[in-house]
Design a protein around this motif. Sequence first.
Motif, short mmCIF file in Angstrom:
data_model
loop_
_atom_site.label_atom_id
_atom_site.label_comp_id
_atom_site.label_asym_id
_atom_site.label_seq_id
_atom_site.Cartn_x
_atom_site.Cartn_y
_atom_site.Cartn_z
N GLN A 224 0.84 -1.19 0.00
CA GLN A 224 0.00 0.00 0.00
C GLN A 224 0.88 1.25 0.00
OE1 GLN A 224 -2.09 -0.48 3.72
NE2 GLN A 224 -3.52 -1.99 2.94
N GLU A 225 0.31 2.39 -0.35
CA GLU A 225 0.87 3.73 -0.13
C GLU A 225 2.35 3.86 -0.49
OE1 GLU A 225 -2.26 5.28 3.21
OE2 GLU A 225 -0.32 4.57 3.93
N PRO A 226 2.71 3.74 -1.77
CA PRO A 226 4.11 3.84 -2.18
C PRO A 226 4.60 5.29 -2.20
CG PRO A 226 2.70 3.61 -4.10
CD PRO A 226 1.80 3.47 -2.90
N GLY A 227 5.92 5.41 -2.08
CA GLY A 227 6.61 6.68 -2.28
C GLY A 227 7.85 6.43 -3.13
N VAL A 228 8.44 7.49 -3.70
CA VAL A 228 9.62 7.33 -4.55
C VAL A 228 10.66 8.39 -4.23
CG1 VAL A 228 8.51 6.15 -6.50
CG2 VAL A 228 8.42 8.64 -6.37
N ILE A 229 11.93 8.02 -4.47
CA ILE A 229 13.04 8.94 -4.30
C ILE A 229 14.08 8.66 -5.39
CG2 ILE A 229 14.18 7.41 -2.64
CD1 ILE A 229 14.32 11.23 -2.43
N ALA A 230 14.59 9.71 -6.04
CA ALA A 230 15.62 9.54 -7.06
C ALA A 230 16.97 9.30 -6.39
CB ALA A 230 15.69 10.78 -7.94
N LEU A 231 17.71 8.30 -6.88
CA LEU A 231 19.02 7.97 -6.36
C LEU A 231 20.13 8.58 -7.23
CD1 LEU A 231 18.45 4.22 -5.39
CD2 LEU A 231 18.17 6.26 -3.96
N LYS A 232 21.32 8.69 -6.67
CA LYS A 232 22.42 9.35 -7.37
C LYS A 232 22.91 8.57 -8.58
CE LYS A 232 24.16 11.84 -3.31
NZ LYS A 232 25.29 11.98 -2.36
N ASP A 233 22.68 7.24 -8.60
CA ASP A 233 23.14 6.44 -9.74
C ASP A 233 22.15 6.43 -10.90
OD1 ASP A 233 21.10 4.81 -8.84
OD2 ASP A 233 22.37 3.12 -8.27
N GLY A 234 21.09 7.24 -10.81
CA GLY A 234 20.12 7.33 -11.89
C GLY A 234 18.89 6.48 -11.70
N ARG A 235 18.94 5.54 -10.77
CA ARG A 235 17.76 4.73 -10.49
C ARG A 235 16.77 5.52 -9.63
NH1 ARG A 235 19.37 -0.26 -7.29
NH2 ARG A 235 20.67 1.32 -6.26
N VAL A 236 15.55 5.00 -9.58
CA VAL A 236 14.54 5.52 -8.66
C VAL A 236 14.17 4.40 -7.70
CG1 VAL A 236 12.24 6.53 -8.42
CG2 VAL A 236 13.64 7.08 -10.44
N MET A 237 14.17 4.71 -6.42
CA MET A 237 13.79 3.73 -5.41
C MET A 237 12.37 3.99 -4.94
SD MET A 237 15.67 2.72 -1.78
CE MET A 237 15.34 4.30 -0.93
N MET A 238 11.56 2.95 -4.93
CA MET A 238 10.20 3.02 -4.40
C MET A 238 10.18 2.33 -3.04
SD MET A 238 6.60 1.57 -5.99
CE MET A 238 6.55 2.77 -7.32
N PHE A 239 9.59 2.97 -2.05
CA PHE A 239 9.40 2.39 -0.73
C PHE A 239 7.91 2.25 -0.50
CE2 PHE A 239 10.37 6.85 -0.76
CZ PHE A 239 9.40 7.47 0.00
N ILE A 240 7.50 1.12 0.06
CA ILE A 240 6.10 0.71 0.04
C ILE A 240 5.66 0.24 1.42
CG2 ILE A 240 4.40 -0.79 -1.09
CD1 ILE A 240 6.54 -1.21 -3.33
N ARG A 241 4.58 0.80 1.92
CA ARG A 241 3.95 0.32 3.15
C ARG A 241 3.52 -1.13 2.96
NH1 ARG A 241 -1.67 2.99 5.59
NH2 ARG A 241 -2.60 1.04 6.31
N SER A 242 3.75 -1.96 3.98
CA SER A 242 3.40 -3.38 3.85
C SER A 242 3.08 -3.97 5.21
CB SER A 242 4.55 -4.16 3.19
OG SER A 242 5.55 -4.48 4.15
N ASN A 243 2.55 -5.18 5.18
CA ASN A 243 2.25 -5.90 6.42
C ASN A 243 3.32 -6.93 6.73
OD1 ASN A 243 1.75 -7.81 4.44
ND2 ASN A 243 -0.13 -8.61 5.40
N SER A 244 4.51 -6.79 6.14
CA SER A 244 5.57 -7.77 6.30
C SER A 244 6.49 -7.48 7.48
CB SER A 244 6.41 -7.84 5.02
OG SER A 244 7.06 -6.58 4.79
N GLY A 245 6.27 -6.38 8.19
CA GLY A 245 7.14 -6.00 9.30
C GLY A 245 8.24 -5.05 8.91
N VAL A 246 8.40 -4.82 7.61
CA VAL A 246 9.39 -3.86 7.10
C VAL A 246 8.79 -3.13 5.90
CG1 VAL A 246 11.40 -5.21 7.83
CG2 VAL A 246 10.46 -5.55 5.53
N GLN A 247 9.37 -1.99 5.55
CA GLN A 247 9.04 -1.34 4.30
C GLN A 247 9.57 -2.19 3.15
OE1 GLN A 247 7.47 1.93 3.72
NE2 GLN A 247 6.81 1.59 5.84
#
Length: 369
Positions: A224-247
């Motif tokens: 649920q509820e993803p967010g994104v951040i641009a990384l210095k190497d040109g990739r984009v990282m998505m971080f995602i709310r989850s029920n797994s105990g971690v993002q």
Amino acid sequence: MKNKSRAFFFTLTFVAVLFGGNVFSQNHPAGSYALKLPKGDNNPRNSEGDFVTLKDGSILFVYSHYTGTSSDDHGNAFLAGRYSRYGGKTWSAEDKMIVAQEGNMNVMSVSLLRLKNGKIALFYLKKNSHTDCIPYMRTSSDEGKTWSEPTRCITDRNNYFVLNNNRVIQLKNGRLLMPVALHNTREGGAFENQGIIYCYFSDDSGKTWTSSAEIPNNTKIITQEPGVIALKDGRVMMFIRSNSGVQQLSFSKDQGKSWSPIEPSKIASPLSPASIARIPSTGDLLLVWNNNDGKDPKTKERRTPLTTAISKDEGKTWQNLKNIEDNPSGSFCYTAIHFTKNEVLLGYFDWATTQVTIKRLDLNWLAGK
């Protein structure tokens, strides 16, 4: 020394009264409260928002002001604005109407963004029903005095989309990325807890949007509820709310068009969203989230504490953990991150009190200097 401190307090108080704002004089290891907007009569909830710095140096904060009697996500709400002329230290005392309640239920979840063309973009959810919730966009060419007519961002699909506040980003080439979760796939179907994650992108300043491929999830983990951040190497990282105990994380090598299968991060978390932004002065990443691994039965699965951490290696590891709020009865979430010269402003919602708070934090303190 006491006289100087007293004079400083009265000076701050005078400035706040002069501008019609709120001031909190206390110094605290976890920062200073700059603004609290508690619920009131015909105002059962004040909810998450976002910031933008205007060309005259003032800061605009736009949030969801609920009306009526319901504090539910589907209660009535409009978008209200507060202003600071002093770097977030004090704020105007009265709301300015930014967007009236357009949806049958509400408008909420604000993202503000300064576009490369100089305009300010305002993104928000227009919520009509439990099966109709779509992100919309307006722009302002006069620093938020007036706004364009709303434009629907997602046109290739219907149903219920979630776009969190403070989530739309702009890459160096001007591409806009808008991470969303689709929560019902059947026309007229009920809300589904499992979100199907996409990242819409626009190369024409938000006039048109294209969907990425679905973020692969080959597990039974709820996302649920993803967010994104641009990384210095040109990739984009998505971080995602989850029920797994971690993002959960996913990565894009093509600026948001396609994404890797979800993978667990080292960010312990309940089923709650995180926020990540890059500190302009250092280039490090700032994480704000609920650092709760569930081991304490008193706070298991609760959105507390609210914690910050710094990463110097593009999110691989996190250090300098600081608890910003640690009330075990709190439920702190939906944080907007906004940087000033030497500080960061955090605007966040507390489900326990249904109030929104703005807190000022010294960047050196956050970095452990």
